[in-house]
Design an enzyme around this catalytic site. Structure first.
Site: not given
Ligand SMILES: NC(=O)C1=CN([C@@H]2O[C@H](COP(=O)(O)OP(=O)(O)OC[C@H]3O[C@@H](n4cnc5c(N)ncnc54)[C@H](O)[C@@H]3O)[C@@H](O)[C@H]2O)C=CC1
Ligand SMILES: O=C([O-])CC(=O)C(=O)O
Length: 326
Positions: A159, A187
């Site tokens: 952000d 967030h």
């Molecule tokens: N804070 C931030 O600014 C942001 C946060 N996110 C969040 O990050 C997270 C991950 O996003 P992506 O990588 O795109 O998702 P993704 O679905 O591509 O990958 C998530 C992975 O976590 C694994 N997983 C699920 N439960 C698990 C557990 N208990 N232990 C270990 N691994 C586990 C899944 O098998 C999958 O491979 C989402 O919740 C997303 O919303 C995404 C972008 C920005």
């Molecule tokens: O928007 C979402 O769900 C993923 C995320 O947290 C971001 O891109 O800031």
């Protein structure tokens, strides 16, 4: 050469990790003189995909990569870990708010908080990326009673970076000219990007833009940027999220630049009147591997209202997961 440090990454076969792990192994997070052992956690059905990622890490022949652990057991993944990036969680789809993920994701962070408590280095630095990041960080922190709560943080650096770029583009400058950006709070779509302390080439940013643009365009665009990426890409931000995670950990471990600060979701000590114990995004300065909330910033009524609204949302999220907060 320094001794290797242990970096645990969860969700290691997911899309963010695919941008993240290679950069950690290349030294971009902890420095080009710091070897790392990657301790990668996935759910059992994703262990095959994780093996493929580990094979690719091997094939990069990174000089700093001192070992790879692959596991579906959090006790193994967090064993002696010096750093943990908790990425593994379900991402949202179109039309969802991040807090809609609470039910699906919250339990993951109570299990992992306990495993960190029982296995990790007592000095571990934890960054929660999985959404809703602030409340997931709170859950992990509360399940790790033997670890200082200051060691659990949530990611609002994406952000922060978005807010810097939108401001630079509006003022016809570059992000190198923008300093002292602040994201307050959650967030989520209640986060408050504050231009009252930010500067562009030394001038106060709020004086360089008109209030209608600030309120009507800038704040909502920063708040809704994640949703805009999902709409455009059909999947949530990944490379930019990984980049922000690298930057967050690098600032924390190696320090922030003189005369500048970063935004981090950290354990509230009551600063700026925010309820103690929430994981709230504040402007932070990092030095000697520790963070400090920037104190003494003037908060006008406009800012106060927005800081309170995002605090209120965090308090509601906390209350919704009270069964996971020992
Ligand atoms: N804070 C931030 O600014 C942001 C946060 N996110 C969040 O990050 C997270 C991950 O996003 P992506 O990588 O795109 O998702 P993704 O679905 O591509 O990958 C998530 C992975 O976590 C694994 N997983 C699920 N439960 C698990 C557990 N208990 N232990 C270990 N691994 C586990 C899944 O098998 C999958 O491979 C989402 O919740 C997303 O919303 C995404 C972008 C920005
Ligand atoms: O928007 C979402 O769900 C993923 C995320 O947290 C971001 O891109 O800031």
């Amino acid at each position: 050469m320094k001794a290797p440090v242990r970096v645990a990454v969860t969700g290691a076969a997911g899309q963010i990790s695919y941008s993240l792990l290679f950069r950690i192994a290349a030294g971009q997070m902890l420095g080009e003189d710091q070897p790392v052992i990657l301790q990668l956690l996935e759910i059992t059905p994703a262990l095959g995909a994780l093996e493929g990622v580990a094979m690719e890490l091997d094939d990069c022949a990174f000089p700093l990569l001192a070992g790879i652990v692959q596991t579906d057991d959090p006790n193994v993944a967090f064993k002696d870990a010096d750093y943990a990036l908790l990425v593994g969680a379900r991402p949202r789809g179109p039309g969802m708010e991040r807090k809609d993920l609470l039910e699906a994701n919250a339990a993951i962070f109570s299990v992992q908080g306990k495993a960190i408590n029982d296995n990790a280095s007592p000095d571990i630095k934890v960054l929660v990326v999985g959404n809703p990041a602030n409340t997931n960080a709170l859950i992990a922190q509360r399940n790790a009673p033997n670890i200082n709560p200051r060691q659990f943080t949530a990611m609002t650096r994406l952000d922060h970076n978005r807010a810097m770029t939108q401001l630079a583009q509006k003022t016809g400058t570059t992000i190198n000219d923008v300093k002292k950006m602040t994201i307050w709070g959650n967030h989520s779509s209640t986060q408050y990007p504050d231009l009252h302390h930010a500067t562009v080439n030394g001038k106060t940013a709020i004086d360089m833009v008109d209030q209608a643009w600030y309120e009507g365009t800038y704040i909502p665009e920063v708040q809704q940027r994640g949703a805009a990426i999902i709409k455009a890409r059909g999947a949530s931000s990944a490379a930019s999220a990984a980049n922000a995670a690298i930057a967050h950990m690098r600032s924390w471990a190696l320090g922030t630049a003189e005369g500048d600060w970063v935004s981090m979701g950290v354990y509230s000590d009551g600063s700026y009147g925010i309820a103690e114990g929430l994981i709230y995004s504040y402007p932070c300065v990092c030095k000697n591997g520790d963070w400090e909330i920037v104190q003494g910033l003037e908060v006008n009524d406009f800012s106060r209202d927005r800081m309170a609204a995002t605090e209120q949302e965090l308090a509601e999220e906390r209350d919704a997961v009270s069964h996971l907060l020992p």
